[in-house]
Write a protein that holds these residues in place. Sequence first.
Motif, short mmCIF file in Angstrom:
data_model
loop_
_atom_site.label_atom_id
_atom_site.label_comp_id
_atom_site.label_asym_id
_atom_site.label_seq_id
_atom_site.Cartn_x
_atom_site.Cartn_y
_atom_site.Cartn_z
N MET A 175 -0.55 8.79 -8.87
CA MET A 175 0.25 8.68 -7.65
C MET A 175 0.23 7.29 -7.02
O MET A 175 1.28 6.74 -6.67
N ASP A 176 -0.97 6.73 -6.83
CA ASP A 176 -1.06 5.51 -6.03
C ASP A 176 -0.33 4.35 -6.69
O ASP A 176 0.48 3.66 -6.07
N GLN A 177 -0.63 4.15 -7.96
CA GLN A 177 -0.01 3.03 -8.67
C GLN A 177 1.51 3.23 -8.74
O GLN A 177 2.27 2.27 -8.65
N LYS B 110 -17.53 12.00 -5.76
CA LYS B 110 -17.02 13.30 -5.31
C LYS B 110 -15.62 13.54 -5.84
O LYS B 110 -15.23 14.66 -6.14
N TYR B 111 -14.84 12.48 -5.91
CA TYR B 111 -13.49 12.57 -6.47
C TYR B 111 -13.56 13.06 -7.92
O TYR B 111 -12.88 14.01 -8.31
N ASN B 112 -14.42 12.40 -8.71
CA ASN B 112 -14.56 12.79 -10.11
C ASN B 112 -15.07 14.22 -10.24
O ASN B 112 -14.69 14.96 -11.15
N GLY C 233 0.86 -1.18 0.00
CA GLY C 233 0.00 0.00 0.00
C GLY C 233 0.90 1.23 0.00
O GLY C 233 2.13 1.10 -0.08
N ARG C 234 0.31 2.41 0.10
CA ARG C 234 1.15 3.62 0.15
C ARG C 234 0.55 4.63 1.11
O ARG C 234 -0.65 4.62 1.39
N VAL C 235 1.42 5.51 1.59
CA VAL C 235 0.92 6.67 2.33
C VAL C 235 1.54 7.89 1.65
O VAL C 235 2.72 7.87 1.28
N THR D 85 -4.46 11.89 4.38
CA THR D 85 -3.66 11.35 3.27
C THR D 85 -4.58 10.59 2.32
O THR D 85 -5.54 9.97 2.76
N GLY D 86 -4.30 10.67 1.02
CA GLY D 86 -5.15 9.99 0.04
C GLY D 86 -6.26 10.90 -0.47
O GLY D 86 -6.17 12.12 -0.38
N ALA D 87 -7.31 10.30 -0.96
CA ALA D 87 -8.38 11.09 -1.59
C ALA D 87 -9.20 11.90 -0.58
O ALA D 87 -9.74 12.95 -0.89
#
Length: 384
Positions: A169-171, A219-221, A26-28, A333-335
């Motif tokens: 970013m995530d990938q 909401k992200y879109n 995963g990522r932070v 952190t994240g979306a």
Amino acid sequence: MNILDLEHTFEEIYGKKAEHAFFAPGRVNLIGEHTDYNGGLVFPCALSFGTYLLLSPRNDKKTSFSSINMEFSGTVDANAFINKPSTWIKYPLGVMKEFANRGFDVWGYDLLYYGNIPNGAGLSSSASIEVVTAVMLNEMCKANLDMVDLVKISQKAENIYVGVNCGIMDQFAVGMGKAQKAIALDCASLKYDYVPLEMQGYKLVIANTNKKRGLADSKYNERRSECDEAVATISTARKINFLCELTEEEFEKYSHLIQNETVRRRARHAVYENQRVIKAIDALKSGDLKTFGLLMNASHQSLKEDYEVTGIELDTLAEEGQHLEGVLGSRMTGAGFGGCTVTLVQADKVNDYIEKVGKLYKEKVNLEATFYIADVGEGARKLY
Ligand code: GLA
């Protein structure tokens, strides 16, 4: 659950041994939120927890999916691409479809997935499933693609097949992470640099709101469209491709053109957040964790007030943490819309931080937060 347990479970399910195993973390993200699709900088790192994928080939052109931590197990064939499933297998299927589009034969495996990233917590559990699948297919199909290609394929799977218009970013963090390093990534050019995490006795603590993230994808879109609108408006005076091409001064010069006050705030966040990432990378490189922490706090405030992706859960965790002794900075952190915060805490104050913030959070929000000390690990790889 360790790899031996997973191998044992694989044998129980499929009646044969797993021949290969893969892992993707995963990522932070430390700072630089909602800047990736605005052509800006991000500063994430890979975590030591993630998604394991064990497999063994089958004799037919079908693929079986099982998981220990996610619902749905079953066997599907190429029709599954058309009748897009609503379960987690849309992530691996999206990646399989991208490989199939490139002419590879992606069918004929028994697969077991196991992830120890909390699902839907903004720590990239879905990117981790996508990238581990891409690394596996690259190996099994002898595709010889490099990791950045696999990262792009995984993002495309999420954009096109899953339908979330995410940035890269995530990938990228999941695929390209390095132990004890953060990745300074320019999302417009994909140029990147590894910055050592010299923590000087501080820890990165992740706090999970444990809030269900309803409607987060739509909401992200919506945020993305608002940013596109701002780019189009500013481009009537000065042609830009991305908001993050602008400095703070340049943005202030053109911001009056954006009539809609909400859209103006969204754009302001993207521009200022990108500049904060530049400053934060410099701060980390020069060992100035105090400045790094202040930038984290400013990032959270902007995500709360201008980008409006926080909510009472993330705000309580971040803001209550920011006030404590031994805490240099705290932010979502994240979306957003639920998920996790990341906090820079002096090592000998970590227990104190967890106890105090956990208690205040429970009192205010009536949910239990979960805390993890981030262990920064390596990117996706073949285990055997
Ligand atoms: C999600 C997306 C990323 C990025 C972040 C916000 O994690 O998948 O591409 O936009 O949100 O920074």
